[in-house]
Design a protein around this motif. Structure first.
Motif, PDB file in Angstrom:
ATOM      1  N   ILE A   3      28.541  14.226  46.459  1.00 36.11           N
ATOM      2  CA  ILE A   3      27.282  13.955  45.776  1.00 36.11           C
ATOM      3  C   ILE A   3      26.308  13.328  46.770  1.00 36.11           C
ATOM      4  O   ILE A   3      26.666  12.387  47.478  1.00 36.11           O
ATOM      5  CB  ILE A   3      27.488  13.019  44.574  1.00 36.11           C
ATOM      6  CG1 ILE A   3      28.381  13.697  43.537  1.00 36.11           C
ATOM      7  CG2 ILE A   3      26.144  12.613  43.962  1.00 36.11           C
ATOM      8  CD1 ILE A   3      28.749  12.833  42.366  1.00 36.11           C
ATOM      9  N   GLN A  19      22.605  11.636  46.862  1.00 39.10           N
ATOM     10  CA  GLN A  19      21.462  11.097  46.129  1.00 39.10           C
ATOM     11  C   GLN A  19      20.210  11.281  46.967  1.00 39.10           C
ATOM     12  O   GLN A  19      20.234  11.078  48.186  1.00 39.10           O
ATOM     13  CB  GLN A  19      21.665   9.600  45.852  1.00 39.10           C
ATOM     14  CG  GLN A  19      22.864   9.283  44.995  1.00 39.10           C
ATOM     15  CD  GLN A  19      22.620   9.546  43.523  1.00 39.10           C
ATOM     16  OE1 GLN A  19      21.516   9.726  43.059  1.00 39.10           O
ATOM     17  NE2 GLN A  19      23.702   9.558  42.759  1.00 39.10           N
ATOM     18  N   PHE A  20      19.109  11.687  46.330  1.00 36.72           N
ATOM     19  CA  PHE A  20      17.823  11.735  47.013  1.00 36.72           C
ATOM     20  C   PHE A  20      16.755  11.282  46.032  1.00 36.72           C
ATOM     21  O   PHE A  20      17.048  11.006  44.862  1.00 36.72           O
ATOM     22  CB  PHE A  20      17.550  13.119  47.626  1.00 36.72           C
ATOM     23  CG  PHE A  20      17.278  14.225  46.647  1.00 36.72           C
ATOM     24  CD1 PHE A  20      16.013  14.745  46.517  1.00 36.72           C
ATOM     25  CD2 PHE A  20      18.294  14.760  45.867  1.00 36.72           C
ATOM     26  CE1 PHE A  20      15.757  15.780  45.625  1.00 36.72           C
ATOM     27  CE2 PHE A  20      18.055  15.784  44.979  1.00 36.72           C
ATOM     28  CZ  PHE A  20      16.780  16.295  44.852  1.00 36.72           C
ATOM     29  N   SER A  21      15.528  11.150  46.498  1.00 33.76           N
ATOM     30  CA  SER A  21      14.491  10.483  45.713  1.00 33.76           C
ATOM     31  C   SER A  21      14.190  11.149  44.372  1.00 33.76           C
ATOM     32  O   SER A  21      13.766  10.479  43.439  1.00 33.76           O
ATOM     33  CB  SER A  21      13.210  10.354  46.530  1.00 33.76           C
ATOM     34  OG  SER A  21      12.735  11.633  46.912  1.00 33.76           O
ATOM     35  N   GLY A  72      16.517  12.974  42.554  1.00 31.22           N
ATOM     36  CA  GLY A  72      17.717  13.192  41.754  1.00 31.22           C
ATOM     37  C   GLY A  72      18.961  13.181  42.611  1.00 31.22           C
ATOM     38  O   GLY A  72      19.107  12.344  43.501  1.00 31.22           O
ATOM     39  N   LYS A  73      19.852  14.150  42.366  1.00 30.83           N
ATOM     40  CA  LYS A  73      21.069  14.239  43.164  1.00 30.83           C
ATOM     41  C   LYS A  73      21.512  15.684  43.303  1.00 30.83           C
ATOM     42  O   LYS A  73      21.175  16.534  42.485  1.00 30.83           O
ATOM     43  CB  LYS A  73      22.184  13.396  42.566  1.00 30.83           C
ATOM     44  CG  LYS A  73      22.682  13.849  41.216  1.00 30.83           C
ATOM     45  CD  LYS A  73      23.743  12.898  40.705  1.00 30.83           C
ATOM     46  CE  LYS A  73      24.107  13.216  39.269  1.00 30.83           C
ATOM     47  NZ  LYS A  73      25.091  12.281  38.737  1.00 30.83           N
ATOM     48  N   ARG A  77      20.435  18.231  40.299  1.00 27.62           N
ATOM     49  CA  ARG A  77      20.118  17.590  39.018  1.00 27.62           C
ATOM     50  C   ARG A  77      18.943  16.649  39.255  1.00 27.62           C
ATOM     51  O   ARG A  77      19.094  15.594  39.863  1.00 27.62           O
ATOM     52  CB  ARG A  77      21.325  16.843  38.480  1.00 27.62           C
ATOM     53  CG  ARG A  77      22.451  17.798  38.154  1.00 27.62           C
ATOM     54  CD  ARG A  77      23.587  17.131  37.466  1.00 27.62           C
ATOM     55  NE  ARG A  77      24.637  18.115  37.224  1.00 27.62           N
ATOM     56  CZ  ARG A  77      25.750  17.832  36.595  1.00 27.62           C
ATOM     57  NH1 ARG A  77      25.969  16.627  36.132  1.00 27.62           N
ATOM     58  NH2 ARG A  77      26.651  18.776  36.412  1.00 27.62           N
ATOM     59  N   ASP A  86      15.781  14.131  38.269  1.00 27.25           N
ATOM     60  CA  ASP A  86      15.624  13.007  37.350  1.00 27.25           C
ATOM     61  C   ASP A  86      14.876  13.386  36.074  1.00 27.25           C
ATOM     62  O   ASP A  86      15.033  12.735  35.044  1.00 27.25           O
ATOM     63  CB  ASP A  86      14.909  11.848  38.042  1.00 27.25           C
ATOM     64  CG  ASP A  86      15.773  11.205  39.122  1.00 27.25           C
ATOM     65  OD1 ASP A  86      17.016  11.343  39.062  1.00 27.25           O
ATOM     66  OD2 ASP A  86      15.207  10.570  40.031  1.00 27.25           O
ATOM     67  N   GLN A  99      20.752  13.860  55.232  1.00 28.84           N
ATOM     68  CA  GLN A  99      21.179  14.468  53.979  1.00 28.84           C
ATOM     69  C   GLN A  99      21.449  15.959  54.162  1.00 28.84           C
ATOM     70  O   GLN A  99      22.477  16.474  53.707  1.00 28.84           O
ATOM     71  CB  GLN A  99      20.121  14.264  52.894  1.00 28.84           C
ATOM     72  CG  GLN A  99      19.989  12.833  52.448  1.00 28.84           C
ATOM     73  CD  GLN A  99      18.798  12.623  51.550  1.00 28.84           C
ATOM     74  OE1 GLN A  99      17.769  13.283  51.691  1.00 28.84           O
ATOM     75  NE2 GLN A  99      18.925  11.684  50.622  1.00 28.84           N
TER      76      GLN A  99
END
Length: 72
Positions: free
Chosen positions: A2, A4-6, A8-9, A20, A22, A61
């Motif tokens: 997984i 995470q980024f600004s 969502g993910k 996915r 936000d 990332q």
């Protein structure tokens, strides 16, 4: 894996990438349909009639995703 980024993910498996956001939107692509544009920090899914792209926050990332998928 997984990531995470600004916005969502990302959920990365050996076979697919799920995004996915936000805002509730979910995007899916098979690994064979994924490309990377490192200079623009973009993950691009292009399966012919369906195309989307996501801008990530850092080169790390993108590199982590490439490593997980085994893409040189």
């Amino acid at each position: 894996m997984i990531v995470q980024f600004s916005a969502g993910k990302l959920i990365v498996t050996p076979f697919e990438v799920q995004v996915r956001l936000d805002n509730g939107c979910q995007l899916y692509a098979m690994v064979d349909d994924i490309k990377f544009h490192l200079d623009a920090l973009m993950l691009v899914a292009d399966a012919g009639a369906v195309r989307w792209n996501i801008r990530l926050d850092s080169i790390e990332q993108l590199q982590d995703i490439k490593d997980e998928l085994g893409i040189a």
